[in-house]
Design an enzyme around this catalytic site. Sequence first.
Site, PDB file in Angstrom:
ATOM      1  N   HIS A 239       0.822  -1.218   0.000  1.00 42.11           N
ATOM      2  CA  HIS A 239       0.000   0.000   0.000  1.00 42.11           C
ATOM      3  C   HIS A 239       0.862   1.277   0.000  1.00 42.11           C
ATOM      4  O   HIS A 239       0.694   2.165  -0.829  1.00 42.11           O
ATOM      5  CB  HIS A 239      -0.888   0.034   1.258  1.00 42.11           C
ATOM      6  CG  HIS A 239      -1.796  -1.131   1.422  1.00 42.11           C
ATOM      7  ND1 HIS A 239      -2.973  -1.305   0.716  1.00 42.11           N
ATOM      8  CD2 HIS A 239      -1.711  -2.205   2.252  1.00 42.11           C
ATOM      9  CE1 HIS A 239      -3.569  -2.420   1.106  1.00 42.11           C
ATOM     10  NE2 HIS A 239      -2.837  -2.990   2.019  1.00 42.11           N
TER      11      HIS A 239
HETATM   12  O1  RIB Z   1      -4.836   0.309   4.757  1.00 45.98           O
HETATM   13  C1  RIB Z   1      -3.448   0.202   4.552  1.00 45.98           C
HETATM   14  C2  RIB Z   1      -2.709   1.232   5.347  1.00 45.98           C
HETATM   15  O2  RIB Z   1      -2.929   1.033   6.732  1.00 45.98           O
HETATM   16  C3  RIB Z   1      -1.186   1.147   5.169  1.00 45.98           C
HETATM   17  O3  RIB Z   1      -0.637   2.417   5.342  1.00 45.98           O
HETATM   18  C4  RIB Z   1      -0.770   0.254   6.296  1.00 45.98           C
HETATM   19  O4  RIB Z   1       0.587   0.475   6.693  1.00 45.98           O
HETATM   20  C5  RIB Z   1      -1.695   0.696   7.378  1.00 45.98           C
HETATM   21  O5  RIB Z   1      -1.133   1.861   7.976  1.00 45.98           O
END
Ligand code: RIB
Length: 313
Positions: A239
């Site tokens: 992500h």
């Molecule tokens: O939903 C994904 C996000 O939430 C990413 O940034 C992961 O590290 C968590 O912080």
Amino acid sequence: MKKIPVVMDVDTGTDDAIAIICALMSRNQLDIKAITAVAGNVPLSATASNTLNIVDLLGHTDIPVAKGADRPLKRELQCSVSHGATGFGDVVIPASARPFCEKDAAQMLHDIAVDCAGELIYIGTAPQTNLATALQRYPDLVGLIKKVYLMGGCLVGGNTTQASEFNAYADPEAMQIVFRSGLDVTMVGLDVTLKTAVPMWVKEAVERVETPEAQLASQVIDFCLRRNKEWGYDEANLHDVVAFCALVNPSVLTFKKYYMDVETEGTITRGMTVADFRDVCPDKEKNVWCAEDIDLGRFWRWFVDLFQTYEKK
Ligand code: RIB
Ligand code: CA
């Protein structure tokens, strides 16, 4: 070429860790002014030490690391289990002896933004508590940050509830402050990041690179893949790396600007990032660029090349 001044805000976190490694390998392009930590995936003590330990292990002790908020603006901290108890999976690295900055994240961000005279770029891969705190504490900050890239939110669906993504869910008020601030915001949400589960060829290509950066990233990816296999869900999605890519290689993504806000009153819809898809609010300015699609072939090629071509100076 003039380097881009950047502050990264993280809740390290396995995918944050890989995004930090990518940023550290991009210092030929980026002038990383500071990395700030916030409570999110795990408590602040863990996100901050994970961040400092990674930065120092890879030899970047010149980059200040500052601690920020230890809880959301108004809500109780709700951590994620996906990153393990430490927030760094089962990866163990030496603990840095370097102290954190005396300034907190909000003051660090503001002071750097003043020094950069309006050229600062902000990348947030966590709940947006630190940026929101800084915007509330320093009213001039909104005119000093050139652009904001956020991993968070989603146009449709969620990963924490059926309606919301973790960073937005964790601190909806903070994300709403950022969306309503007037900052130039680019949201890289689940719509594109859920497509980035690490393929085996990428894992193997990075593993073959004999640098500390590649080996550390491989350990983290390996943990995420084992967790996914063991649990049967929660794929190894990068992500936060996608949000970083939006800054350094934006042509990999396609963006569309919407009028967006964040649900802070809902129960089922807490933290939902709500886009005006059909322009039914013509009086509302389109305020957020949203990543709508990703060229996965180019994204993975960029990611692997970063490791294969990096040589620490
Ligand atoms: O939903 C994904 C996000 O939430 C990413 O940034 C992961 O590290 C968590 O912080
Ligand atoms: Ca994160």
